[in-house]
Design an enzyme around this catalytic site. Structure first.
Site, mmCIF file in Angstrom:
data_model
loop_
_atom_site.group_PDB
_atom_site.id
_atom_site.type_symbol
_atom_site.label_atom_id
_atom_site.label_comp_id
_atom_site.label_asym_id
_atom_site.label_seq_id
_atom_site.Cartn_x
_atom_site.Cartn_y
_atom_site.Cartn_z
ATOM 1 N N HIS A 1 0.879 -1.193 0.000
ATOM 2 C CA HIS A 1 0.000 0.000 0.000
ATOM 3 C C HIS A 1 0.909 1.234 0.000
ATOM 4 O O HIS A 1 1.464 1.608 1.028
ATOM 5 C CB HIS A 1 -0.889 0.003 1.252
ATOM 6 N N HIS B 1 1.635 5.314 -1.689
ATOM 7 C CA HIS B 1 1.238 6.489 -2.474
ATOM 8 C C HIS B 1 2.488 7.093 -3.091
ATOM 9 O O HIS B 1 3.391 7.529 -2.371
ATOM 10 C CB HIS B 1 0.557 7.532 -1.575
ATOM 11 N N LEU B 2 2.531 7.132 -4.410
ATOM 12 C CA LEU B 2 3.703 7.719 -5.086
ATOM 13 C C LEU B 2 3.424 9.087 -5.669
ATOM 14 O O LEU B 2 4.346 9.757 -6.123
ATOM 15 C CB LEU B 2 4.217 6.784 -6.192
ATOM 16 N N ARG B 3 2.131 9.489 -5.702
ATOM 17 C CA ARG B 3 1.765 10.810 -6.247
ATOM 18 C C ARG B 3 2.199 10.948 -7.709
ATOM 19 O O ARG B 3 2.364 9.968 -8.406
ATOM 20 C CB ARG B 3 2.361 11.959 -5.409
ATOM 21 N N ASN C 1 -5.154 7.299 -5.985
ATOM 22 C CA ASN C 1 -5.860 8.537 -5.629
ATOM 23 C C ASN C 1 -5.111 9.792 -6.088
ATOM 24 O O ASN C 1 -4.780 10.663 -5.301
ATOM 25 C CB ASN C 1 -6.184 8.598 -4.131
ATOM 26 N N LYS D 1 -8.959 -0.302 -5.883
ATOM 27 C CA LYS D 1 -9.038 0.304 -4.550
ATOM 28 C C LYS D 1 -10.356 1.023 -4.369
ATOM 29 O O LYS D 1 -10.693 1.919 -5.141
ATOM 30 C CB LYS D 1 -7.878 1.297 -4.381
ATOM 31 N N HIS E 1 -10.507 1.006 1.728
ATOM 32 C CA HIS E 1 -10.275 1.944 2.832
ATOM 33 C C HIS E 1 -11.509 1.839 3.718
ATOM 34 O O HIS E 1 -12.557 2.399 3.397
ATOM 35 C CB HIS E 1 -10.087 3.374 2.307
ATOM 36 N N HIS F 1 -4.680 -0.852 5.696
ATOM 37 C CA HIS F 1 -4.157 -0.153 6.881
ATOM 38 C C HIS F 1 -5.050 -0.294 8.104
ATOM 39 O O HIS F 1 -5.565 0.693 8.615
ATOM 40 C CB HIS F 1 -3.863 1.321 6.581
ATOM 41 N N ASP G 1 1.452 2.491 3.535
ATOM 42 C CA ASP G 1 0.595 3.678 3.397
ATOM 43 C C ASP G 1 1.441 4.944 3.512
ATOM 44 O O ASP G 1 0.972 5.976 4.010
ATOM 45 C CB ASP G 1 -0.548 3.675 4.421
ATOM 46 N N HIS H 1 3.134 14.392 1.701
ATOM 47 C CA HIS H 1 2.538 15.689 1.398
ATOM 48 C C HIS H 1 3.651 16.709 1.585
ATOM 49 O O HIS H 1 4.497 16.533 2.471
ATOM 50 C CB HIS H 1 1.408 16.020 2.376
ATOM 51 N N ALA I 1 -3.679 14.616 5.677
ATOM 52 C CA ALA I 1 -3.481 13.323 6.343
ATOM 53 C C ALA I 1 -2.466 12.478 5.588
ATOM 54 O O ALA I 1 -2.554 12.335 4.370
ATOM 55 C CB ALA I 1 -4.811 12.584 6.424
HETATM 56 C C1 NCD Z 1 -3.512 8.940 2.202
HETATM 57 C C2 NCD Z 1 -3.079 9.993 1.185
HETATM 58 O O1 NCD Z 1 -2.578 11.044 1.592
HETATM 59 O O2 NCD Z 1 -3.219 9.753 -0.008
HETATM 60 N N1 NCD Z 1 -3.562 9.541 3.506
HETATM 61 C C3 NCD Z 1 -3.506 8.917 4.692
HETATM 62 O O3 NCD Z 1 -3.659 9.585 5.730
HETATM 63 N N2 NCD Z 1 -3.288 7.628 4.781
HETATM 64 C C4 NCD Z 1 -4.806 8.342 1.784
HETATM 65 C C5 NCD Z 1 -5.215 7.129 2.568
HETATM 66 O O4 NCD Z 1 -4.657 6.045 2.388
HETATM 67 O O5 NCD Z 1 -6.126 7.279 3.390
HETATM 68 ZN ZN ZN Z 2 -3.253 5.040 1.650
#
Ligand code: NCD
Ligand code: ZN
Length: 337
Positions: free
Chosen positions: A12, A14-16, A40, A95, A134, A168, A240, A244, A256
């Site tokens: 899990h 996030h690479l943006r 996302n 997802k 999620h 998560h 996860d 940011h 978050a």
């Molecule tokens: C994640 C995100 O920033 O994309 N944020 C997080 O707090 N985990 C999204 C997610 O997995 O809920």
């Molecule tokens: Zn996530």
């Protein structure tokens, strides 16, 4: 003495995109064999063209590293079997986000009725495409995940052939649900094994530890540790790691997400070592995922770690990692691929 981890997987991540992708992707592709890439983005990854183009951008950002991005689509109840069949070879999972529950999830699912979800979930079952979820309601923040357990049970019992991954997980209720349904699995993050709500908000507010789902109570963390450290076959590591920029975290209206990609293997090693469960670490970070996701191939990579101080950088580009500026006990000393 070196500690060795074979083929670590982050199930899990996030690479943006754009500049952020170029900062964070190498931090995972260097040390992991592969990762489940969350969809996302803005807009979310929901067509074959978007998925292939994103995969390409990830490969470019990872340069020459041996690393497989396992791609996902953003769940929509309107995906047809024909569409999923046409994309199946490029896709590892889908997802599902409840609408508005977390970063960039506005286009998620609004109501969880079997009738509405059935066409897509039946097609996924038939094509053996796992569903990542999620699992939070929009109730009181500490109860959101526990309240979602009944939705997991509804999904697991109505779609018994569908592989459902509770993403998560943070509560003892989710851990208990794992053993009730054969087709329920879970990912657990590094930070939820380490912190509770006290670390986030018990003293001065810690924006870099604020994430969804929010860290819970000590007994929840205990339940997570118990299944992770024992190598329970239905749980796998999913960081996860959710970067940011610093200005979006240290702000009025903190985004978050906890950024753990560059410290994950070092800290997991320390945690498993401290608990005398090092023999289970590879189950948690690699083997279990390979058994649960039958549709992945995993490139060879061997990570060597040693008990040697690692000072966590204050920042990677614009992003502040968990434990910024602190000294970790274990360092990565060699990577073979
Ligand atoms: C994640 C995100 O920033 O994309 N944020 C997080 O707090 N985990 C999204 C997610 O997995 O809920
Ligand atoms: Zn996530």
């Amino acid at each position: 003495m070196a500690i060795i981890i074979n083929a670590p997987l982050d199930m899990h991540l996030h690479l943006r995109d754009t500049e952020m992708l170029n900062i964070v992707a190498p931090l995972s592709s260097h040390t992991f064999s592969g990762a489940i890439i969350m969809p996302n983005l803005v807009p979310p990854v929901s067509t074959k063209e978007e998925l292939l183009a994103y995969k390409n951008r990830i490969h470019q950002a990872c340069r020459s590293d041996i690393f497989t991005p396992y791609m996902t689509l953003f769940f929509k109840p309107t995906y047809t079997k024909d569409f999923l069949e046409s994309i199946k070879d490029e896709l590892t999972a889908i997802k599902l986000y409840p609408a508005g529950i977390t970063t960039n999830s506005e286009g998620g699912v609004d109501g969880f009725s079997v009738e509405e979800l059935a066409p897509t979930l039946n097609a996924m079952s038939e094509l053996d495409i796992p569903l990542c979820v999620h699992g939070e309601t929009n109730g009181f923040v500490m109860d959101r995940e526990a309240e979602f357990v009944s939705i997991y049970e509804m999904l697991a019992s109505n779609f018994p052939k569908l592989t459902i991954i509770m993403e998560h997980i943070t509560t003892k209720e989710s851990v208990e649900a794992l053993d009730k349904f054969e087709n329920l699995y879970a990912t657990i993050t590094l930070h939820h094994l380490l912190i509770t709500l006290d670390d986030v908000a018990g003293g001065m507010l810690q924006p870099h530890l604020f994430c969804k789902p929010i860290a819970k109570r000590p007994e929840d963390r205990e339940a997570l540790r118990k299944v992770a450290l024992s190598g329970h076959p239905k749980v796998m590591f999913g960081s996860d790691s959710a970067p940011h920029p610093q200005h979006a975290k240290e702000a009025c209206g903190c985004a978050a997400g906890v950024f753990t990609a560059p410290i994950a293997l070092q800290v997991l090693t320390e945690l498993f070592m401290e608990n005398s469960t090092l023999d289970k670490l590879e189950d948690f970070v690699s083997n279990n995922a390979q058994n649960i996701y039958k549709n992945i191939t995993v490139p060879k990579k061997t990570i060597h770690l040693e008990k040697k101080p690692f000072i966590v950088p204050d920042k990677y580009g614009t992003v502040v990692p968990m434990y910024a500026g602190e000294t970790l006990a274990y360092s990565i000393t060699n990577i073979e691929s």
